[in-house]
Write an enzyme that holds these catalytic residues in place. Structure first.
Site, PDB file in Angstrom:
ATOM      1  N   HIS A 114       0.868  -1.181   0.000  1.00  0.00           N
ATOM      2  CA  HIS A 114       0.000   0.000   0.000  1.00  0.00           C
ATOM      3  C   HIS A 114       0.909   1.237   0.000  1.00  0.00           C
ATOM      4  O   HIS A 114       2.025   1.183   0.537  1.00  0.00           O
ATOM      5  CB  HIS A 114      -0.818  -0.054   1.296  1.00  0.00           C
ATOM      6  CG  HIS A 114      -1.944   0.914   1.384  1.00  0.00           C
ATOM      7  ND1 HIS A 114      -1.759   2.213   1.777  1.00  0.00           N
ATOM      8  CD2 HIS A 114      -3.266   0.770   1.161  1.00  0.00           C
ATOM      9  CE1 HIS A 114      -2.933   2.835   1.797  1.00  0.00           C
ATOM     10  NE2 HIS A 114      -3.867   1.977   1.430  1.00  0.00           N
ATOM     11  N   ASP A 188       2.663  -4.859   8.250  1.00  0.00           N
ATOM     12  CA  ASP A 188       1.438  -4.091   8.028  1.00  0.00           C
ATOM     13  C   ASP A 188       0.280  -5.089   8.028  1.00  0.00           C
ATOM     14  O   ASP A 188       0.049  -5.795   7.036  1.00  0.00           O
ATOM     15  CB  ASP A 188       1.542  -3.339   6.690  1.00  0.00           C
ATOM     16  CG  ASP A 188       0.245  -2.632   6.338  1.00  0.00           C
ATOM     17  OD1 ASP A 188      -0.742  -2.779   7.084  1.00  0.00           O
ATOM     18  OD2 ASP A 188       0.219  -1.948   5.294  1.00  0.00           O
ATOM     19  N   GLN A 191      -4.879  -5.310   6.736  1.00  0.00           N
ATOM     20  CA  GLN A 191      -5.885  -6.186   6.110  1.00  0.00           C
ATOM     21  C   GLN A 191      -5.946  -7.556   6.774  1.00  0.00           C
ATOM     22  O   GLN A 191      -7.030  -8.083   7.022  1.00  0.00           O
ATOM     23  CB  GLN A 191      -5.562  -6.375   4.614  1.00  0.00           C
ATOM     24  CG  GLN A 191      -5.663  -5.123   3.781  1.00  0.00           C
ATOM     25  CD  GLN A 191      -7.090  -4.668   3.515  1.00  0.00           C
ATOM     26  OE1 GLN A 191      -8.025  -5.470   3.491  1.00  0.00           O
ATOM     27  NE2 GLN A 191      -7.276  -3.385   3.311  1.00  0.00           N
TER      28      GLN A 191
HETATM   29  C1  LIG Z   1      -2.583  -2.883   3.542  1.00  0.00           C
HETATM   30  C2  LIG Z   1      -2.930  -1.527   4.034  1.00  0.00           C
HETATM   31  N1  LIG Z   1      -2.011  -0.820   4.689  1.00  0.00           N
HETATM   32  C3  LIG Z   1      -2.270   0.403   5.170  1.00  0.00           C
HETATM   33  C4  LIG Z   1      -3.498   0.978   5.002  1.00  0.00           C
HETATM   34  C5  LIG Z   1      -3.758   2.336   5.574  1.00  0.00           C
HETATM   35  O1  LIG Z   1      -4.679   2.243   6.604  1.00  0.00           O
HETATM   36  P1  LIG Z   1      -5.304   3.580   7.243  1.00  0.00           P
HETATM   37  O2  LIG Z   1      -5.878   4.362   6.115  1.00  0.00           O
HETATM   38  O3  LIG Z   1      -6.342   3.096   8.136  1.00  0.00           O
HETATM   39  O4  LIG Z   1      -4.219   4.283   7.899  1.00  0.00           O
HETATM   40  C6  LIG Z   1      -4.485   0.289   4.294  1.00  0.00           C
HETATM   41  C7  LIG Z   1      -5.798   0.909   4.013  1.00  0.00           C
HETATM   42  O5  LIG Z   1      -6.468   0.602   3.065  1.00  0.00           O
HETATM   43  C8  LIG Z   1      -4.200  -1.001   3.812  1.00  0.00           C
HETATM   44  O6  LIG Z   1      -5.104  -1.698   3.146  1.00  0.00           O
END
Ligand SMILES: Cc1ncc(COP(=O)(O)O)c(C=O)c1O
Length: 395
Positions: A114, A188, A191
């Site tokens: 991401h 991370d 998900q």
């Molecule tokens: C794999 C992953 N990492 C990080 C994020 C970022 O999360 P947030 O927007 O809640 O900070 C997301 C959000 O879609 C995500 O899917």
């Protein structure tokens, strides 16, 4: 417990007949999460860690209980390893500034990250190395090891489950490999955490980020796990009230982690709602959640076989939570708009993984993303609307 009736726990579905297949972006919230947040605002709204009065003590207690709940959810050793953040994004940025900036030159990431796990490393000006993926989009572990060999003692930051393709990295194996070459690892789990249990001790992760709103909790709150052994090496990130022991004009003495990272008034209701969401998940249990999701994925796969001109990027049979595809000759955005008109919410576009899209030579995909409230009936409605949309666009 009957998983097919869980939709009733979510007020969102009481007032509409929408088919919500966008839980990877944000999940709907069960009533108990809303109730716990309301209760804070209605009955014991006060600031935490600073009041002499009983209300403040009650709010502090509930906030710290929420930290304990997150700690248990991740099987952390102590609740001090849990920092409340505004979400996964802030968690990664915090680690970048507070730890990686000073201690590392090289950062290794996977090819499915991401943007939240790409941009922070660019901001702190690290050399970024990207692990190749194979034809089926699964990580190339040989390439990973060659990067670790070329850049020993680097920082490794990996998504556990891809928000776009539902591919789950063999994260434990990757952490073990990283250890061999002296690397530290951030996971991370934005998900993955909603689909299967996480045990930070078993994984031996150094850092791990969560996002409450993908776990049926409120927006604007998340958690960062920081392994206790690393606390001494982590520097202050944002300064302000609540994070300090003593301030003079010359210098500041900070509180220990996690308080050092919780400067300013926190999202108290959010932390309380987050804990309720984790309790909700715990009561259902990941065994049931996984069984239900696997049934939905299998059912969707069967139906996808009958879609004409389908372009798939992975073997979606083993997808976790998210499935992405395209229809030859049709723009994903057009499908998103037409599906919405028929009451079906899916996500279309680059899903915040533009570099991955570029590697695949595409601009975006259609993504279906499941929550525990989805049913086979939702999937039938999705495919009915998809066929209609394709027909309209082909005419
Ligand atoms: C794999 C992953 N990492 C990080 C994020 C970022 O999360 P947030 O927007 O809640 O900070 C997301 C959000 O879609 C995500 O899917």
């Amino acid at each position: 417990m009957n998983i097919n009736t869980l939709k009733n726990d979510f007020p969102f579905f009481k007032n509409n007949k929408l088919v919500y297949l966008d839980s990877g972006a944000t999940a709907q919230k069960p009533q108990i999460v809303l109730d716990s947040m309301n209760e804070f605002h209605k009955s014991y709204c006060a600031n935490i860690h600073r009041s002499a009065h009983g209300l403040g003590n009650k709010a502090t207690q509930e906030y710290e209980n929420a930290r304990q709940t997150v700690s248990k959810f991740l099987n952390a050793k102590t609740k001090d390893e849990i920092v409340f953040t505004s979400g996964a994004t802030q968690g990664i940025n915090l680690v970048a500034y507070a730890y990686v900036k000073e201690h590392f030159k090289h950062v290794i990431i996977s090819g499915l990250e991401h943007h939240s796990n790409i941009i922070p490393w660019q901001i702190i000006d690290k050399s970024l190395h990207v692990i190749d993926f194979k034809k089926d989009l699964h990580v190339d572990l040989e390439h990973f090891e060659s990067l670790l060999k070329s850049y020993p003692n680097s920082f490794v930051s990996l998504v556990e489950t891809s928000n776009t393709f539902g591919i789950t990295h063999p994260i434990k194996e990757m952490i073990q490999l990283a250890r061999k070459y002296g690397s530290k690892v951030l996971v991370d789990a934005a998900q993955s955490s909603v689909h299967s249990a996480i045990d930070v001790q078993d994984l031996d992760a150094d850092f791990l980020v969560l996002s409450a709103h993908k776990l049926y909790g409120p927006t604007g709150i998340g958690a960062l796990y920081i392994k206790k052994d690393l606390h001494e090496k982590c520097k202050a990130f944002q300064g302000g009230g609540g994070a300090i022991k003593e301030v003079t004009y010359e210098k500041t003495v900070y509180m220990p982690i996690p308080y050092m990272y919780e400067a300013g008034t926190q999202h108290i209701a959010g932390a309380i709602g987050f804990a309720s969401a984790l309790e909700y998940i715990r009561n259902i249990g990941f065994n049931l959640i996984q069984k239900h999701e696997q049934e939905l994925i299998a059912y969707t796969n069967e139906k996808l076989l009958h879609v004409k001109n389908l372009i798939r990027y992975t073997d979606t049979k083993n997808a976790t939570g998210n499935i992405s595809f395209n229809i030859k000759g049709i723009h994903h955005y057009d499908l998103g708009v037409l599906l919405d008109k028929q009451g079906v919410q899916i996500r279309v576009g680059h899903h915040c993984v533009q570099p991955t899209m570029k590697s695949l030579g595409i601009k975006g995909t259609v993504r279906i993303s499941f929550g525990l409230y989805n049913t086979k009936e939702d999937i039938d409605k999705f495919f009915y609307a998809l066929e209609r949309s394709i027909k309209m666009l082909e005419d």
